[in-house]
Design a protein around this motif. Sequence first.
Motif, PDB file in Angstrom:
ATOM      1  N   VAL A   1       2.543  -2.474  -1.087  1.00 53.41           N
ATOM      2  CA  VAL A   1       3.145  -3.416  -2.036  1.00 53.41           C
ATOM      3  C   VAL A   1       4.656  -3.490  -1.818  1.00 53.41           C
ATOM      4  CG1 VAL A   1       3.606  -3.862  -4.484  1.00 53.41           C
ATOM      5  CG2 VAL A   1       1.341  -3.104  -3.759  1.00 53.41           C
ATOM      6  N   LEU A   2       5.284  -2.335  -1.592  1.00 53.83           N
ATOM      7  CA  LEU A   2       6.729  -2.308  -1.347  1.00 53.83           C
ATOM      8  C   LEU A   2       7.088  -3.074  -0.076  1.00 53.83           C
ATOM      9  CD1 LEU A   2       9.461  -1.167  -2.269  1.00 53.83           C
ATOM     10  CD2 LEU A   2       9.003   0.846  -0.847  1.00 53.83           C
ATOM     11  N   PHE A   3       6.295  -2.904   0.968  1.00 56.55           N
ATOM     12  CA  PHE A   3       6.549  -3.620   2.218  1.00 56.55           C
ATOM     13  C   PHE A   3       6.366  -5.122   2.035  1.00 56.55           C
ATOM     14  CE2 PHE A   3       4.846  -5.537   6.127  1.00 56.55           C
ATOM     15  CZ  PHE A   3       5.921  -5.326   6.986  1.00 56.55           C
ATOM     16  N   ALA A   4       5.305  -5.511   1.306  1.00 57.50           N
ATOM     17  CA  ALA A   4       5.051  -6.938   1.082  1.00 57.50           C
ATOM     18  C   ALA A   4       6.170  -7.577   0.259  1.00 57.50           C
ATOM     19  CB  ALA A   4       3.706  -7.135   0.384  1.00 57.50           C
ATOM     20  N   GLY A   5       6.733  -6.823  -0.669  1.00 60.18           N
ATOM     21  CA  GLY A   5       7.809  -7.361  -1.484  1.00 60.18           C
ATOM     22  C   GLY A   5       9.158  -7.363  -0.798  1.00 60.18           C
ATOM     23  N   SER A   6       9.297  -6.584   0.273  1.00 61.45           N
ATOM     24  CA  SER A   6      10.594  -6.495   0.956  1.00 61.45           C
ATOM     25  C   SER A   6      11.009  -7.813   1.600  1.00 61.45           C
ATOM     26  CB  SER A   6      10.544  -5.393   2.019  1.00 61.45           C
ATOM     27  OG  SER A   6       9.604  -5.721   3.040  1.00 61.45           O
ATOM     28  N   TRP A   7      10.042  -8.707   1.832  1.00 59.84           N
ATOM     29  CA  TRP A   7      10.372  -9.996   2.433  1.00 59.84           C
ATOM     30  C   TRP A   7      11.213 -10.854   1.497  1.00 59.84           C
ATOM     31  CZ3 TRP A   7       9.202 -10.778   7.482  1.00 59.84           C
ATOM     32  CH2 TRP A   7       8.239  -9.932   8.047  1.00 59.84           C
ATOM     33  N   ALA A   8      11.223 -10.540   0.230  1.00 63.61           N
ATOM     34  CA  ALA A   8      11.958 -11.353  -0.747  1.00 63.61           C
ATOM     35  C   ALA A   8      13.321 -10.757  -1.086  1.00 63.61           C
ATOM     36  CB  ALA A   8      11.135 -11.504  -2.032  1.00 63.61           C
ATOM     37  N   LEU A   9      13.749  -9.703  -0.390  1.00 62.93           N
ATOM     38  CA  LEU A   9      14.994  -9.031  -0.749  1.00 62.93           C
ATOM     39  C   LEU A   9      16.197  -9.965  -0.682  1.00 62.93           C
ATOM     40  CD1 LEU A   9      14.624  -5.485   0.872  1.00 62.93           C
ATOM     41  CD2 LEU A   9      14.475  -6.125  -1.538  1.00 62.93           C
TER      42      LEU A   9
ATOM     43  N   LEU B   1       9.513  -4.258 -12.565  1.00 66.58           N
ATOM     44  CA  LEU B   1       9.653  -3.214 -13.584  1.00 66.58           C
ATOM     45  C   LEU B   1       8.283  -2.764 -14.082  1.00 66.58           C
ATOM     46  CD1 LEU B   1      12.619  -4.742 -15.627  1.00 66.58           C
ATOM     47  CD2 LEU B   1      12.724  -2.973 -13.854  1.00 66.58           C
ATOM     48  N   LEU B   2       7.384  -3.720 -14.294  1.00 62.91           N
ATOM     49  CA  LEU B   2       6.023  -3.374 -14.727  1.00 62.91           C
ATOM     50  C   LEU B   2       5.271  -2.655 -13.614  1.00 62.91           C
ATOM     51  CD1 LEU B   2       3.657  -3.544 -16.707  1.00 62.91           C
ATOM     52  CD2 LEU B   2       3.149  -5.813 -15.781  1.00 62.91           C
ATOM     53  N   ILE B   3       5.404  -3.138 -12.391  1.00 58.51           N
ATOM     54  CA  ILE B   3       4.707  -2.513 -11.260  1.00 58.51           C
ATOM     55  C   ILE B   3       5.199  -1.082 -11.060  1.00 58.51           C
ATOM     56  CG2 ILE B   3       4.287  -2.665  -8.775  1.00 58.51           C
ATOM     57  CD1 ILE B   3       4.660  -5.717  -9.051  1.00 58.51           C
ATOM     58  N   ALA B   4       6.519  -0.894 -11.096  1.00 64.44           N
ATOM     59  CA  ALA B   4       7.075   0.452 -10.924  1.00 64.44           C
ATOM     60  C   ALA B   4       6.622   1.380 -12.047  1.00 64.44           C
ATOM     61  CB  ALA B   4       8.598   0.374 -10.871  1.00 64.44           C
ATOM     62  N   SER B   5       6.563   0.868 -13.266  1.00 66.59           N
ATOM     63  CA  SER B   5       6.106   1.687 -14.393  1.00 66.59           C
ATOM     64  C   SER B   5       4.647   2.091 -14.215  1.00 66.59           C
ATOM     65  CB  SER B   5       6.278   0.912 -15.706  1.00 66.59           C
ATOM     66  OG  SER B   5       7.623   0.576 -15.920  1.00 66.59           O
ATOM     67  N   SER B   6       3.828   1.152 -13.735  1.00 61.30           N
ATOM     68  CA  SER B   6       2.417   1.463 -13.516  1.00 61.30           C
ATOM     69  C   SER B   6       2.246   2.526 -12.439  1.00 61.30           C
ATOM     70  CB  SER B   6       1.661   0.188 -13.121  1.00 61.30           C
ATOM     71  OG  SER B   6       1.754  -0.797 -14.122  1.00 61.30           O
ATOM     72  N   VAL B   7       2.994   2.382 -11.351  1.00 65.01           N
ATOM     73  CA  VAL B   7       2.914   3.368 -10.266  1.00 65.01           C
ATOM     74  C   VAL B   7       3.369   4.741 -10.762  1.00 65.01           C
ATOM     75  CG1 VAL B   7       3.841   4.016  -8.012  1.00 65.01           C
ATOM     76  CG2 VAL B   7       3.165   1.650  -8.443  1.00 65.01           C
ATOM     77  N   PHE B   8       4.446   4.765 -11.525  1.00 62.45           N
ATOM     78  CA  PHE B   8       4.932   6.041 -12.065  1.00 62.45           C
ATOM     79  C   PHE B   8       3.887   6.682 -12.971  1.00 62.45           C
ATOM     80  CE2 PHE B   8       7.164   8.427 -15.400  1.00 62.45           C
ATOM     81  CZ  PHE B   8       7.812   9.377 -14.615  1.00 62.45           C
ATOM     82  N   MET B   9       3.274   5.864 -13.836  1.00 61.98           N
ATOM     83  CA  MET B   9       2.231   6.374 -14.738  1.00 61.98           C
ATOM     84  C   MET B   9       1.075   6.961 -13.935  1.00 61.98           C
ATOM     85  SD  MET B   9      -0.254   4.157 -17.246  1.00 61.98           S
ATOM     86  CE  MET B   9      -0.981   3.366 -15.788  1.00 61.98           C
ATOM     87  N   LEU B  10       0.657   6.254 -12.887  1.00 60.98           N
ATOM     88  CA  LEU B  10      -0.463   6.726 -12.075  1.00 60.98           C
ATOM     89  C   LEU B  10      -0.099   7.982 -11.306  1.00 60.98           C
ATOM     90  CD1 LEU B  10      -1.782   3.285 -10.760  1.00 60.98           C
ATOM     91  CD2 LEU B  10      -2.927   4.818 -12.356  1.00 60.98           C
TER      92      LEU B  10
ATOM     93  N   SER C   1       0.955   1.760  -2.747  1.00 61.25           N
ATOM     94  CA  SER C   1       2.287   1.459  -3.266  1.00 61.25           C
ATOM     95  C   SER C   1       3.241   1.103  -2.131  1.00 61.25           C
ATOM     96  CB  SER C   1       2.835   2.654  -4.051  1.00 61.25           C
ATOM     97  OG  SER C   1       1.991   2.968  -5.140  1.00 61.25           O
ATOM     98  N   LEU C   2       3.126   1.782  -1.014  1.00 62.72           N
ATOM     99  CA  LEU C   2       3.972   1.465   0.145  1.00 62.72           C
ATOM    100  C   LEU C   2       3.646   0.087   0.703  1.00 62.72           C
ATOM    101  CD1 LEU C   2       4.025   4.908   2.005  1.00 62.72           C
ATOM    102  CD2 LEU C   2       5.875   3.838   0.698  1.00 62.72           C
TER     103      LEU C   2
END
Length: 211
Positions: free
Chosen positions: A158-166, A111-120, A155-156
């Motif tokens: 980070v999204l790919f790196a996090g997809s391993w935990a889905l 949630l924090l990461i997504a908010s930061s990306v949206f802000m940027l 951002s992509l």
Amino acid sequence: QEWSLRALSLIAGIALPWASYQLARQLAIPPSIALLAPLLTALDPQFIFYAQEARCYALVQLVATFHVTLSLRRMPCHSDTLPSDGQTLLARFAWISISVILFYLHYLAILLIASSVFMLLVSQCHKAGQVGGRLRPLWQAAVGQSDLRALIVDSLIVLFAGSWALNHVATVAARRQNWLRFLVSTPWYDIFDWMTYLAAPLITLTLFSVV
């Protein structure tokens, strides 16, 4: 050894006031006022509690503070001192690494990461997309703005790196009913410890009056 289980939280808790000061300075707050940030952090009972726990919440707080600080460094108002390619590779690598570490420390940090990306994204689009008083679409603005392209690519990653935990995230979400066994509903204003926010200004005023 119990102390070894709590040592990482203790180290993170000790470093958190320093990190909060760096975050305040990143916001262009004068040093004398920015000192309130570490003071509030050092006096807050919740921060003190988490710094003594074996669980990693203190580390989550520290890494989250680093993430926000690095995100602020990517804002257009801070990127004028960077090379013409938008961001230094070291700064981008640090932002990606901290974001991935933060996510794997606590999944709700997304949630924090997504908010930061949206802000940027909003700030970069406002900077790069203004043409004749009108905003261009994101893909058109990215063509001529290296900072925006770098943010999208990072951002992509980070999204790919996090997809391993889905799969694990889905497993945790399936057991969310178990949380109700130990979560207690409290009013929203309980997040503030009023004694801390009263004591910090008083200590600051006392110190400045002595100096």
